[in-house]
Design a protein around this motif. Structure first.
Motif, short mmCIF file in Angstrom:
data_model
loop_
_atom_site.label_atom_id
_atom_site.label_comp_id
_atom_site.label_asym_id
_atom_site.label_seq_id
_atom_site.Cartn_x
_atom_site.Cartn_y
_atom_site.Cartn_z
N ALA A 78 -4.91 -1.21 7.95
CA ALA A 78 -5.73 -0.39 6.90
C ALA A 78 -5.82 0.96 7.55
O ALA A 78 -5.53 1.95 6.85
CB ALA A 78 -7.19 -1.06 6.58
N PRO B 38 -7.53 -5.58 2.65
CA PRO B 38 -7.64 -4.09 2.42
C PRO B 38 -6.69 -3.57 1.27
O PRO B 38 -5.70 -3.92 1.04
CB PRO B 38 -7.76 -3.27 3.49
CG PRO B 38 -7.82 -4.30 4.65
CD PRO B 38 -7.41 -5.36 4.04
N SER B 39 -6.98 -2.75 0.63
CA SER B 39 -6.01 -1.94 -0.49
C SER B 39 -4.62 -1.63 0.14
O SER B 39 -4.92 -1.11 1.39
CB SER B 39 -6.49 -0.81 -1.30
OG SER B 39 -5.86 -0.32 -2.02
N GLY B 40 -3.56 -1.84 -0.39
CA GLY B 40 -2.36 -1.37 0.31
C GLY B 40 -2.11 -2.29 1.31
O GLY B 40 -0.94 -2.07 1.95
N GLU C 288 -0.92 -6.26 2.22
CA GLU C 288 -0.78 -7.62 1.90
C GLU C 288 -0.01 -8.76 2.76
O GLU C 288 0.18 -8.20 4.12
CB GLU C 288 0.41 -7.74 0.73
CG GLU C 288 1.73 -7.27 1.28
CD GLU C 288 2.79 -7.39 0.02
OE1 GLU C 288 3.88 -7.19 0.49
OE2 GLU C 288 2.15 -7.67 -1.12
N GLN D 184 1.92 -1.22 2.58
CA GLN D 184 2.63 -0.74 1.24
C GLN D 184 2.14 0.87 0.99
O GLN D 184 0.94 1.23 1.40
CB GLN D 184 2.22 -1.17 -0.14
CG GLN D 184 2.48 -2.70 -0.13
CD GLN D 184 1.99 -3.40 -1.43
OE1 GLN D 184 2.11 -2.81 -2.42
NE2 GLN D 184 1.94 -4.91 -1.37
N ARG E 227 -2.26 2.38 7.73
CA ARG E 227 -1.92 2.86 6.44
C ARG E 227 -2.54 4.21 5.97
O ARG E 227 -1.91 5.17 5.53
CB ARG E 227 -2.16 2.00 5.42
CG ARG E 227 -1.74 2.12 3.93
CD ARG E 227 -2.12 1.27 2.97
NE ARG E 227 -1.47 1.59 1.72
CZ ARG E 227 -2.38 2.47 0.83
NH1 ARG E 227 -3.75 2.34 1.05
NH2 ARG E 227 -1.77 2.51 -0.41
#
Length: 396
Positions: free
Chosen positions: A53, A11-13, A15, A28, A56
């Motif tokens: 995810a 997912p985005s953000g 890693e 992140q 976040r």
């Protein structure tokens, strides 16, 4: 899974980092204009990536509403201090020892009884320090407490006594900003204790009239005087020990109870109801008149230790040096001395005494304790518990 395929599923953000001990997940996000990266010690499975995810998203939402606190999400992160957040590493041992020192000072100041201090010291040294001493206060979770309480294996009353100083310590930690909330507040204690605590085996086991007669027959002069008076008044052990001749009114056949000896310390009763004037039956008055010839001229305490001719110091002293040998001589089955108080109450209830009068005699605020402990002796005819006009007491 190759790198390109893996990147497509992250997912985005989020890693994935390869380390010496295997791959982990890193989150992140931006906080106060700073790009933050925090590692979760989780393998990058599909479920863990989905969890990261969601975490976040929760963090970003908290940042937006200005409710984000770094230590709540990443308690071991060095960045928490950078942003001015308190990161506590306080061990429970430090807090528990500080609490114990506070209790000791309270005793010195006269605001806490020595008996209470003894109880707290036993709980802290015997239960809390061995269980939680090496843990950080922030690591004490509701789940951790539920598991511990459920495994105590004691009665509900004993469990509450053990929990009491722990709750106080955690309350202080919360008020000092070391933790955000008291984890005990998120434990359904009543329900948990109902499900897991042992049932008390203690029961009211009064002496019969024949047993009382045997006890008084085999006692020395002072023992017979003391136990006859005790069976006829139902005083608490500490109240009996503290009884002073100045509190005896022979004219009105009453005794004023306003002192209690606990752990060799004379103090007032625990509750306002404990301060009371009790009426003496002819049998109780007879015991006092006999005892008057023994200790009246000495002044002070009514009942003395006949071995030392000094006041009794603690209830255990009576039990060991007088009560146990006396029951053996009398051939009476052993029960602890507190059963004398239960005997007084149960005999009065069964003889039809007014329960409101009896509660006052025994130093209870209401009849609740009388009904709870001695309800089975209430006569089945009439409703004596509800009518203050019922007979106070019959012949002893």
């Amino acid at each position: 899974m190759d790198r390109k395929k893996q990147a497509a599923t992250v997912p985005s953000g989020i890693e994935v980092r390869d380390g010496a001990k295997g791959a982990t997940i890193r989150i992140q996000f931006m906080y106060k204009g700073v790009k933050c990266r925090e590692t979760l010690k989780l393998p990058p499975t599909k479920a863990n990536l989905a969890f990261a995810a969601r975490l976040r998203g929760e963090i970003i939402n908290a940042i937006e509403f200005d409710t984000f606190k770094y230590p709540e999400y990443f308690p071991d992160s060095k960045r928490a201090k950078v942003f001015g957040h308190i990161v506590t590493t306080h061990k429970m041992a430090d807090l528990l020892q500080a609490a114990l020192a506070g209790y000791e000072q309270a005793v010195a100041n006269g605001t806490l009884s020595p008996t209470t201090l003894i109880g707290y010291r036993k709980i802290i040294n015997g239960h809390l320090l061995p269980e939680f001493g090496m843990e950080r206060v922030r690591d004490i979770t509701p789940a951790r407490l539920r598991n511990w309480i459920g495994a105590l294996g004691v009665t509900a009353k004993a469990a509450r006594n053990i929990i009491s100083p722990l709750r106080s310590v955690l309350d202080d930690a919360m008020n000092d900003g070391l933790i955000e909330f008291n984890p005990l507040d998120r434990v359904a204690l009543k329900k948990l204790l109902t499900q897991t605590s042992e049932k008390s085996t203690y029961e009211v086991d009064p002496f019969s009239a024949k047993e009382i007669a045997a006890i008084l027959k085999h006692g020395s002069e002072q023992e017979s005087n003391m136990y006859q008076f005790w069976f006829e008044t139902g005083l608490r052990p500490g109240e009996l020990i503290a009884l002073d001749w100045s509190k005896v009114d022979f004219v009105h056949a009453t005794v004023r109870i306003d002192a209690n000896v606990v752990a060799r310390i004379t103090k007032g009763p625990k509750t306002a109801a404990g301060v009371r004037t009790i009426e003496l039956s002819p049998v109780a008055l007879e015991a006092l008149l006999r005892q008057k010839s023994v200790t009246w001229l000495m002044g002070g305490r009514v009942f003395l230790n006949p071995r030392k001719h000094r006041p009794w110091e603690v209830e255990q002293q009576i039990r060991r040096t007088s009560w146990q040998p006396l029951l053996k001589r009398a051939g009476v089955r052993y029960r602890n001395p507190y059963q004398i108080r239960h005997t007084y109450a149960s005999h009065r209830v069964s003889s039809g005494a007014n329960l409101f009068w009896l509660a006052q005699q025994m130093g209870h605020e209401t009849t609740e304790m009388i009904i709870r402990h001695y309800g089975r002796w209430i006569p089945t005819t009439g409703n004596l518990a509800q009518h203050p006009s019922a007979s106070k007491t019959n012949a002893s």
